[in-house]
Design an enzyme around this catalytic site. Structure first.
Site, PDB file in Angstrom:
ATOM      1  CD  GLU A  47      45.972  42.788  47.994  1.00  0.00           C
ATOM      2  OE1 GLU A  47      44.845  42.634  47.471  1.00  0.00           O
ATOM      3  OE2 GLU A  47      46.127  43.198  49.160  1.00  0.00           O
ATOM      4  NE  ARG A  51      40.550  44.967  42.834  1.00  0.00           N
ATOM      5  CZ  ARG A  51      40.314  45.848  43.792  1.00  0.00           C
ATOM      6  NH1 ARG A  51      40.123  47.117  43.473  1.00  0.00           N
ATOM      7  NH2 ARG A  51      40.274  45.472  45.056  1.00  0.00           N
ATOM      8  CE  LYS A 134      41.042  42.447  51.365  1.00  0.00           C
ATOM      9  NZ  LYS A 134      41.213  42.275  49.907  1.00  0.00           N
TER      10      LYS A 134
END
Length: 212
Positions: A47, A51, A134
């Site tokens: 993943e 950001r 999640k």
């Protein structure tokens, strides 16, 4: 791609290894060797969080690594979904879920692992067809005891807890019947990535892969 089909895909990806590395890539030049080290260590699902300015380029580089399955994390908007899919992401991860984000993943046929932290959020997503979620932020939301409690009345839903998961507490999550895998950043320490110490990262990945 329906939410049910998305969850079927993300569940299969999550089942590949007990840990999904959560990666903040600052320099796209490190992306390919980082992915190669993690995959070699037994962690194929990766993943890359959106950001940093290098994130999309990192996804492109990692998508070319044999045996790897690269996803985009921190999806917040439909634009994020479209950009991630165009960069080669094979799945997406979001801290929460909104109607527009879900609609974009359906339209782009990008399997989404949507975030939830409460029973109501879990039920809302389950009602839409998502049964692989999640759990975020895992530790702040009550940790393994909270996730165990949610699983009692809603056993149909499985989770990938992320947020505060570490080698010290990973097994508390992984031992739960409603947990398929966990997300963690410790397998790719920033200092080891900056130093290009891929052997150390591969060793961390092997240790994480052995948790299952």
């Amino acid at each position: 791609m329906t939410p049910m089909a998305q969850s079927e895909a993300t569940r299969a990806i999550a089942a590949r290894a007990p840990i999904i590395p959560v990666l903040v890539v600052e320099d796209a030049a490190t992306a390919r060797p980082l992915a190669e080290a993690l995959v070699a260590g037994g962690l194929p699902a990766l993943e890359v969080t959106l950001r940093t300015p290098a994130a999309l380029e990192a996804i492109r580089a990692m998508a070319a690594v044999a045996g790897g399955i690269v996803g985009a994390g921190t999806l917040l908007t439909p634009e994020d979904v479209r950009a991630a899919k165009a960069a080669g992401a094979q799945f997406g991860v979001s801290p929460g879920a909104t109607p527009r984000l879900i609609e974009a993943c359906i339209a782009e046929e990008l399997p989404l692992l949507p975030g939830a932290a409460t029973a109501t959020e879990v039920m809302t997503l389950f009602e839409q067809g998502y049964d692989m979620l999640k759990f975020f932020p895992a530790e702040a939301a009550g940790g393994a005891p909270a996730l165990k409690a949610i699983g009692a009345p809603i056993p149909q839903v499985s989770f990938c807890p992320t947020g505060g998961v570490s080698p010290a507490n990973a097994m508390a999550y992984l031992s739960l019947p409603n947990v398929i895998c966990a997300g963690g950043s410790w397998v790719a320490p920033a200092d080891r990535v900056a130093a290009g110490d891929w052997a150390a990262i591969e060793a961390l990945a092997r240790a994480a892969a052995a948790l299952g």
